[in-house]
Write a protein that holds these residues in place. Structure first.
Motif, PDB file in Angstrom:
ATOM      1  N   SER A 218       0.810  -1.218   0.000  1.00 17.62           N
ATOM      2  CA  SER A 218       0.000   0.000   0.000  1.00 17.62           C
ATOM      3  C   SER A 218       0.846   1.272   0.000  1.00 17.62           C
ATOM      4  N   LEU A 219       2.053   1.227   0.537  1.00 16.09           N
ATOM      5  CA  LEU A 219       2.870   2.450   0.571  1.00 16.09           C
ATOM      6  C   LEU A 219       3.506   2.749  -0.788  1.00 16.09           C
ATOM      7  N   THR A 220       4.177   1.768  -1.347  1.00 15.43           N
ATOM      8  CA  THR A 220       4.971   2.037  -2.567  1.00 15.43           C
ATOM      9  C   THR A 220       4.246   1.651  -3.853  1.00 15.43           C
ATOM     10  N   ASP A 252      18.548  -3.036  -1.655  1.00 18.93           N
ATOM     11  CA  ASP A 252      18.330  -2.595  -0.268  1.00 18.93           C
ATOM     12  C   ASP A 252      18.819  -1.153  -0.122  1.00 18.93           C
ATOM     13  N   LEU A 253      17.978  -0.307   0.473  1.00 24.03           N
ATOM     14  CA  LEU A 253      18.372   1.095   0.650  1.00 24.03           C
ATOM     15  C   LEU A 253      19.484   1.185   1.690  1.00 24.03           C
ATOM     16  N   ASP A 254      20.466   2.017   1.406  1.00 23.00           N
ATOM     17  CA  ASP A 254      21.628   2.115   2.301  1.00 23.00           C
ATOM     18  C   ASP A 254      21.356   3.048   3.481  1.00 23.00           C
ATOM     19  N   VAL A 259      18.302   7.486   8.035  1.00 20.78           N
ATOM     20  CA  VAL A 259      17.345   8.416   7.396  1.00 20.78           C
ATOM     21  C   VAL A 259      16.132   8.575   8.303  1.00 20.78           C
ATOM     22  N   ASN A 260      15.622   7.445   8.784  1.00 23.74           N
ATOM     23  CA  ASN A 260      14.461   7.482   9.689  1.00 23.74           C
ATOM     24  C   ASN A 260      14.790   8.228  10.970  1.00 23.74           C
ATOM     25  N   ASP A 261      15.971   7.911  11.509  1.00 26.42           N
ATOM     26  CA  ASP A 261      16.336   8.482  12.814  1.00 26.42           C
ATOM     27  C   ASP A 261      16.556   9.983  12.734  1.00 26.42           C
ATOM     28  N   GLY A 293      10.446  -6.757   1.740  1.00 28.90           N
ATOM     29  CA  GLY A 293      10.286  -6.589   3.194  1.00 28.90           C
ATOM     30  C   GLY A 293      11.001  -5.327   3.619  1.00 28.90           C
ATOM     31  N   GLY A 294      10.402  -4.522   4.502  1.00 31.53           N
ATOM     32  CA  GLY A 294      11.043  -3.291   5.006  1.00 31.53           C
ATOM     33  C   GLY A 294      11.561  -2.419   3.882  1.00 31.53           C
ATOM     34  N   GLU A 295      12.898  -2.171   3.898  1.00 29.38           N
ATOM     35  CA  GLU A 295      13.484  -1.312   2.850  1.00 29.38           C
ATOM     36  C   GLU A 295      14.221  -2.170   1.822  1.00 29.38           C
ATOM     37  N   GLU A 296      13.759  -3.409   1.675  1.00 28.26           N
ATOM     38  CA  GLU A 296      14.391  -4.328   0.718  1.00 28.26           C
ATOM     39  C   GLU A 296      13.399  -4.645  -0.411  1.00 28.26           C
ATOM     40  N   GLY A 362      31.092  -1.699   1.074  1.00 29.69           N
ATOM     41  CA  GLY A 362      31.013  -0.238   1.163  1.00 29.69           C
ATOM     42  C   GLY A 362      29.700   0.365   0.715  1.00 29.69           C
ATOM     43  N   ARG A 363      28.714  -0.447   0.301  1.00 29.57           N
ATOM     44  CA  ARG A 363      27.369   0.024  -0.110  1.00 29.57           C
ATOM     45  C   ARG A 363      27.421   0.814  -1.429  1.00 29.57           C
ATOM     46  N   ASN A 364      26.233   1.265  -1.877  1.00 24.95           N
ATOM     47  CA  ASN A 364      26.061   2.035  -3.116  1.00 24.95           C
ATOM     48  C   ASN A 364      26.746   1.339  -4.293  1.00 24.95           C
TER      49      ASN A 364
HETATM   50  N1  LIG Z   1       9.998   4.901   7.142  1.00 26.02           N
HETATM   51  C1  LIG Z   1       9.968   3.571   7.022  1.00 26.02           C
HETATM   52  N2  LIG Z   1      10.990   2.850   7.529  1.00 26.02           N
HETATM   53  C2  LIG Z   1      10.980   1.522   7.396  1.00 26.02           C
HETATM   54  C3  LIG Z   1       9.939   0.856   6.751  1.00 26.02           C
HETATM   55  N3  LIG Z   1      10.211  -0.482   6.737  1.00 26.02           N
HETATM   56  C4  LIG Z   1      11.399  -0.622   7.382  1.00 26.02           C
HETATM   57  N4  LIG Z   1      11.874   0.574   7.781  1.00 26.02           N
HETATM   58  C5  LIG Z   1      13.091   0.901   8.512  1.00 26.02           C
HETATM   59  O1  LIG Z   1      14.226   0.574   7.745  1.00 26.02           O
HETATM   60  C6  LIG Z   1      15.334   0.493   8.642  1.00 26.02           C
HETATM   61  C7  LIG Z   1      16.259  -0.601   8.192  1.00 26.02           C
HETATM   62  O2  LIG Z   1      17.373  -0.538   8.984  1.00 26.02           O
HETATM   63  P1  LIG Z   1      18.573  -1.555   8.893  1.00 26.02           P
HETATM   64  O3  LIG Z   1      18.064  -2.937   8.607  1.00 26.02           O
HETATM   65  O4  LIG Z   1      19.419  -1.356  10.100  1.00 26.02           O
HETATM   66  O5  LIG Z   1      19.339  -1.136   7.588  1.00 26.02           O
HETATM   67  P2  LIG Z   1      20.035   0.219   7.152  1.00 26.02           P
HETATM   68  O6  LIG Z   1      19.995   1.281   8.185  1.00 26.02           O
HETATM   69  O7  LIG Z   1      19.431   0.589   5.828  1.00 26.02           O
HETATM   70  O8  LIG Z   1      21.525  -0.219   6.963  1.00 26.02           O
HETATM   71  P3  LIG Z   1      22.111  -1.022   5.752  1.00 26.02           P
HETATM   72  O9  LIG Z   1      21.018  -1.842   5.162  1.00 26.02           O
HETATM   73  O10 LIG Z   1      23.166  -1.869   6.365  1.00 26.02           O
HETATM   74  O11 LIG Z   1      22.653  -0.023   4.806  1.00 26.02           O
HETATM   75  C8  LIG Z   1      14.763   0.235  10.040  1.00 26.02           C
HETATM   76  O12 LIG Z   1      14.973   1.372  10.838  1.00 26.02           O
HETATM   77  C9  LIG Z   1      13.255   0.074   9.773  1.00 26.02           C
HETATM   78  O13 LIG Z   1      12.488   0.637  10.834  1.00 26.02           O
HETATM   79  C10 LIG Z   1       8.856   1.644   6.241  1.00 26.02           C
HETATM   80  O14 LIG Z   1       7.882   1.160   5.650  1.00 26.02           O
HETATM   81  N5  LIG Z   1       8.921   2.979   6.411  1.00 26.02           N
END
Ligand SMILES: Nc1nc2c(ncn2[C@@H]2O[C@H](COP(=O)(O)OP(=O)(O)OP(=O)(O)O)[C@@H](O)[C@H]2O)c(=O)[nH]1
Length: 390
Positions: A218-220, A252-254, A259-261, A293-296, A362-364
């Motif tokens: 639903s988000l993306t 996977d987003l680096d 970014v969230n924090d 899953g998540g940011e993958e 080293g990512r990216n």
């Molecule tokens: N804003 C947002 N954050 C999400 C979502 N799904 C997952 N995340 C966040 O994505 C982050 C993934 O963090 P990590 O697995 O530590 O990975 P990373 O910080 O990208 O580090 P690397 O993968 O090693 O580069 C976590 O903080 C999750 O809370 C989402 O739908 N929205």
């Protein structure tokens, strides 16, 4: 037959009103489709009571309710297909036609002229709707059904006009003549078929929306994990049957946690949406992007070998580095189908291992897994080709 038309209008109005109440508001136009048969029903009642009520009710208002019902149905169709309805123009048409009906009822009472005018007016409304649906309608069965009904009814109106022009239009609607019977029969069928068409169009749209909800994130708005893996299995079967290549990429987003924090969860969400939009733009129609899953994310590339997939990976890196405020960096693990013995699980393991290696280096960047790896996270041992993007 007129009573039957009224009965059918009433039934279809109830069905459509029920749907209006329970269908999601994203399916637009159902309310108007429900009102149209109610107007046709009111018109039928007035026609039926012609011996007991004045002519302005049984002729002028009854005819205009039929016209209004057809316009409201047309409005429903336009709203359903995401277009607005120009009530200003059609309001003038209604006002003008009411005047003509009044004149032809009281000043120059003439059955033939009145029916001829009504026939042309209804023909214009149906033709306008048919033209609109041919331009904007989907290629689905319900849309085609309504188009056919409108075309047939326009044809019948043309026959009716012709019968009037050759002096066989009769002198009363209830006169038992072939043309009158044909016309009233066609009208009864049209009321039923247009309402059935509306029900089918709305139901078809609901099915499409539910299917989308069940298969998309639903988000993306990318495919969800289940739908994506189903596509992967299908493509793998195709690859095994026809020997076409096939590649998958795990993206996977680096440093996404950072970014969230630092910018907040909502900003993180916007970055995910931006990533999905940008990535979709560099993929072909046959490619599939899904949230694993998540940011993958996982990208499925049918009919693509490692070289072609690597070119796509480079395009993904490039499209996320254009200076947009939501740009991000990604690591990609890429693997290609290695032959008949290869399985989806094995491919996912290799892509996962390659992704792990991209992060570790080293990512990216994109890492191509060139050999099967036994355990995912122990993949550093597998041979790989790395392309860094910084
Ligand atoms: N804003 C947002 N954050 C999400 C979502 N799904 C997952 N995340 C966040 O994505 C982050 C993934 O963090 P990590 O697995 O530590 O990975 P990373 O910080 O990208 O580090 P690397 O993968 O090693 O580069 C976590 O903080 C999750 O809370 C989402 O739908 N929205």
């Amino acid at each position: 037959m007129i009573a039957m038309a009224g009965f059918m209008s009433a039934i279809m109005a109830v069905v459509l009103l029920f749907m209006r109440r329970h269908y999601p508001p994203s399916i637009r136009g159902v309310g108007a489709w429900a009102v149209a048969p109610l107007l046709w029903l009111a018109s039928t009642v007035l026609f039926g009571a012609r011996d007991f009520i004045p002519a302005w009710l049984s002729l002028v208002l009854a005819n205009q309710l039929l016209v209004l019902g057809s316009l409201v149905y047309y409005m429903g169709t336009r709203h359903f297909l995401g277009q607005s309805f120009d009530w200003r123009f059609w309001g003038w048409v209604m006002a003008g036609s009411t005047t003509v009906f009044v004149v032809l009822t009281y000043w120059f009472p003439n059955y033939g002229l009145r029916v001829g005018f009504f026939t042309v007016l209804m023909g214009c409304i149906y033709t306008a709707q048919l033209r609109f649906m041919l331009r904007h309608g989907e290629h689905s069965f319900p849309v085609r059904l309504v188009q056919v009904v409108l075309a047939l009814h326009t044809l019948i109106l043309a026959v009716r006009l012709f019968s009037i022009l050759i002096g066989k239009g009769g002198s009363d609607l209830m006169e038992p003549s072939l043309f009158q019977t044909l016309y009233i029969g066609a009208y009864v069928l049209m009321v039923l078929m247009l309402s059935i068409g509306a029900v089918l169009m709305a139901t078809d749209r609901l099915r499409t929306e539910l299917e989308h909800l069940a298969t998309h994130d639903s988000l993306t708005n990318t495919l969800n994990r289940r739908a994506l893996l189903a596509h992967c299995e299908e493509e793998l079967e195709r690859a095994q049957r026809y020997g076409h290549g096939l590649s998958i990429m795990m993206v996977d987003l680096d440093n996404f946690k950072a970014v969230n924090d630092t910018r907040g969860h909502q900003h993180g969400d916007a970055v995910l949406v931006h990533f999905a939009d940008c990535t979709r733009q560099v993929l072909r129609r046959a490619d599939r992007l899904g949230r694993y899953g998540g940011e993958e994310f996982l990208v499925l590339l049918p009919d693509s070998d490692a070289d072609a997939a690597m070119a796509v990976a480079q395009r993904i890196h490039a499209t996320l580095a254009t200076g947009h405020a939501l740009d991000c960096q990604v690591s990609i693990g890429l693997t290609s189908w290695t032959g008949a013995h290869d399985t989806l699980d094995a491919m996912l393991s290799r892509a996962d291992a390659a992704l792990y290696r991209a992060k570790h280096e080293g990512r990216n960047r994109t890492v191509v897994a060139s050999e099967p790896v036994q355990t995912p996270r122990a993949a550093q041992a597998g041979s790989a080709q790395t392309v860094a993007c910084d």
